[in-house]
Motif scaffolding. Structure first.
Motif, mmCIF file in Angstrom:
data_model
loop_
_atom_site.group_PDB
_atom_site.id
_atom_site.type_symbol
_atom_site.label_atom_id
_atom_site.label_comp_id
_atom_site.label_asym_id
_atom_site.label_seq_id
_atom_site.Cartn_x
_atom_site.Cartn_y
_atom_site.Cartn_z
ATOM 1 N N TYR A 12 -29.547 -1.034 2.481
ATOM 2 C CA TYR A 12 -29.351 0.062 1.531
ATOM 3 C C TYR A 12 -28.042 0.748 1.845
ATOM 4 O O TYR A 12 -27.467 0.562 2.905
ATOM 5 N N CYS B 214 -34.631 -1.334 -3.338
ATOM 6 C CA CYS B 214 -33.720 -2.441 -3.051
ATOM 7 C C CYS B 214 -34.304 -3.772 -3.494
ATOM 8 O O CYS B 214 -33.585 -4.640 -3.977
ATOM 9 N N HIS C 245 -29.881 0.239 -5.888
ATOM 10 C CA HIS C 245 -29.320 0.683 -4.621
ATOM 11 C C HIS C 245 -29.164 2.202 -4.654
ATOM 12 O O HIS C 245 -28.162 2.721 -5.134
#
Length: 137
Positions: free
Chosen positions: A12, A58, A63
């Protein structure tokens, strides 16, 4: 190849903390940060539920901007502001329950993990993400 903590956090994109205006309150900062990205997660780096919500996004190809409260010098203030937004402020003298993760999509408060998972299960999460421009399907 990355090992250890760096590899664990590479999936991430943590948000870059920009300098805040000097007179900005914690509530104003939460509002500003929440509006800067399509999906914003306020998290604590050691929280398993925070990890799960970040993995969920994710895994969907989203994101989120992640703000780790335990790594922010004003993290406690932000956590109290988030608790007020969620209506989870503790009574004076009582131990406060953890409020993270807190998710904003399109600048609007979705809520904590229970709300995000409920939206995912009932099918309303994907339309929210599409509307915010975080997901293209």
């Amino acid at each position: 190849m990355q090992y250890g903590a760096a590899a664990e956090q590479a999936w991430y994109m943590p948000a870059v903390v920009a300098p805040a205006p000097a007179a900005e309150t914690a509530a104003e900062r939460v509002e500003r940060l929440a509006s800067e990205s399509a999906v914003v997660v306020f998290s604590v780096s050691t929280c398993c539920m925070c990890h799960a919500v970040k993995r969920l996004f994710c895994g969907m190809g989203v994101h989120p901007a992640v703000h780790e409260l335990d790594l922010d010098p004003r993290g406690r203030e932000l956590e109290r502001a988030l608790a007020c937004l969620l209506g989870a402020a503790a009574a004076p003298g009582a131990a406060a329950a953890p409020v993270v993760p807190v998710v904003f999509i399109g600048g609007r408060l979705v809520g904590a993990m229970d709300r995000v998972m409920a939206a995912h299960i009932n099918g309303s999460l994907v339309p929210l993400l599409k509307e915010a421009g975080a997901l293209w399907l």
